[in-house]
Design a protein around this motif. Structure first.
Motif, short mmCIF file in Angstrom:
data_model
loop_
_atom_site.label_atom_id
_atom_site.label_comp_id
_atom_site.label_asym_id
_atom_site.label_seq_id
_atom_site.Cartn_x
_atom_site.Cartn_y
_atom_site.Cartn_z
N ILE A 171 6.17 -1.06 -3.83
CA ILE A 171 6.12 -1.60 -2.47
C ILE A 171 6.41 -3.09 -2.50
O ILE A 171 6.19 -3.77 -3.51
CB ILE A 171 4.77 -1.34 -1.76
N LYS A 172 6.89 -3.59 -1.35
CA LYS A 172 7.15 -5.02 -1.19
C LYS A 172 6.70 -5.39 0.21
O LYS A 172 6.98 -4.68 1.17
CB LYS A 172 8.65 -5.29 -1.34
N SER A 173 6.01 -6.51 0.33
CA SER A 173 5.55 -6.92 1.65
C SER A 173 5.22 -8.39 1.69
O SER A 173 4.89 -9.00 0.67
CB SER A 173 4.30 -6.13 2.03
N ALA A 174 5.33 -8.93 2.89
CA ALA A 174 4.74 -10.23 3.18
C ALA A 174 3.32 -9.92 3.65
O ALA A 174 3.13 -9.10 4.54
CB ALA A 174 5.51 -10.94 4.28
N ILE A 175 2.34 -10.53 3.03
CA ILE A 175 0.95 -10.17 3.33
C ILE A 175 0.48 -10.85 4.60
O ILE A 175 0.56 -12.07 4.74
CB ILE A 175 0.02 -10.53 2.14
N GLY A 176 0.03 -10.02 5.54
CA GLY A 176 -0.52 -10.53 6.79
C GLY A 176 -2.03 -10.30 6.79
O GLY A 176 -2.77 -10.97 6.08
N ALA A 177 -2.47 -9.29 7.54
CA ALA A 177 -3.90 -8.97 7.61
C ALA A 177 -4.38 -8.47 6.24
O ALA A 177 -3.88 -7.47 5.73
CB ALA A 177 -4.15 -7.93 8.68
N ILE A 178 -5.34 -9.13 5.66
CA ILE A 178 -5.78 -8.83 4.29
C ILE A 178 -6.56 -7.52 4.19
O ILE A 178 -6.63 -6.91 3.13
CB ILE A 178 -6.58 -10.03 3.72
N GLU A 179 -7.11 -7.06 5.30
CA GLU A 179 -7.92 -5.83 5.27
C GLU A 179 -7.10 -4.63 4.78
O GLU A 179 -7.60 -3.77 4.06
CB GLU A 179 -8.51 -5.52 6.66
N PHE A 180 -5.84 -4.57 5.18
CA PHE A 180 -4.95 -3.48 4.74
C PHE A 180 -4.91 -3.42 3.22
O PHE A 180 -4.97 -2.35 2.62
CB PHE A 180 -3.54 -3.71 5.31
N TRP A 181 -4.80 -4.58 2.58
CA TRP A 181 -4.67 -4.63 1.13
C TRP A 181 -5.96 -4.27 0.43
O TRP A 181 -5.93 -3.62 -0.63
CB TRP A 181 -4.16 -6.02 0.72
N HIS A 182 -7.10 -4.66 1.01
CA HIS A 182 -8.38 -4.25 0.42
C HIS A 182 -8.53 -2.73 0.48
O HIS A 182 -8.96 -2.10 -0.49
CB HIS A 182 -9.55 -4.93 1.15
N GLU A 183 -8.17 -2.15 1.63
CA GLU A 183 -8.29 -0.69 1.77
C GLU A 183 -7.33 0.02 0.82
O GLU A 183 -7.71 1.02 0.19
CB GLU A 183 -8.01 -0.28 3.22
N LEU A 184 -6.11 -0.49 0.69
CA LEU A 184 -5.15 0.11 -0.23
C LEU A 184 -5.67 0.05 -1.67
O LEU A 184 -5.62 1.04 -2.41
CB LEU A 184 -3.80 -0.60 -0.12
N ALA A 185 -6.20 -1.10 -2.07
CA ALA A 185 -6.73 -1.25 -3.43
C ALA A 185 -7.91 -0.32 -3.67
O ALA A 185 -8.03 0.29 -4.74
CB ALA A 185 -7.13 -2.70 -3.68
N ASP A 186 -8.78 -0.18 -2.67
CA ASP A 186 -9.93 0.73 -2.81
C ASP A 186 -9.48 2.18 -2.98
O ASP A 186 -10.01 2.91 -3.82
CB ASP A 186 -10.85 0.61 -1.58
#
Length: 197
Positions: A171-186
């Protein structure tokens, strides 16, 4: 370079021969001559070329390894109504063995929150065929994907693309709302057999 797909035991993991590669730049934004030159140069340099979200053009087929980028427009693997077409992706990878990995572009880095537009006057018959869109009409890259909107749906889509293509998927992305990334990592921590490579 790390082996992409090794962790998830993909059937065709890919270890790029170089840490330095050709970044995503689409045919249509760049000319045929530019894309061809970049691919020939990547072959000489023994590195890969990322197609950019504009689809895989004949100008990416001069022998260099290729990372096929799937953006929000799903160009090259989309149905007439703009959804993911698994058969088109499967055929593309079968036809072009230089495609070593898939990259799902999650958002527009240069224009976050907005989509991209290739004006209709630039959408030639060739670009329309490559992107699987209508010739002469504005070619829209939406500001988000239609196939997923949550991290769990993203993982499901990644697994679908990996199964169809038999290639590792990143995946490739510009990181906006950090909650998405925490949920993905979890989610990835809970089930280490699924997710982006």
């Amino acid at each position: 370079a790390k082996t992409i797909g090794k962790w998830h035991k993909r059937p065709n993991p890919y270890q790029p021969p170089s840490l330095i590669n050709v970044s995503a730049m689409s045919f249509g934004a760049l000319s045929a001559r530019a894309v061809s030159s970049l691919n020939k140069g990547a072959k000489l340099a023994n590195c890969y070329q990322n197609t950019g979200e504009g689809g895989l053009a004949p100008y990416h087929e001069f022998g260099a390894d290729v990372v096929y980028q799937i953006g929000t427009g799903l160009f090259g693997c989309r149905s007439a109504d703009g959804h993911f077409d698994a058969d088109k992706l499967k055929a593309l990878v079968a036809r072009v063995p230089q495609v070593k990995a898939i990259e799902i572009k999650l958002s527009q880095g240069a224009k976050p929150g907005k989509g991209g537009v290739l004006p209709g006057k630039k959408v030639s018959a060739e670009i329309a065929q490559i992107r699987t869109v209508q010739e002469g009409q504005d070619c829209i890259s939406p500001n988000r994907h239609v196939e997923f909107s949550t991290p769990a749906e993203l993982i499901a889509f990644i697994e679908r693309v990996a199964a169809v293509s038999q290639r590792p998927v990143g995946i490739k992305s510009a990181i906006g709302a950090i909650e998405f990334w925490h949920e993905l990592a979890d989610l990835m921590a809970k089930d280490q057999t699924r997710g982006p490579d």
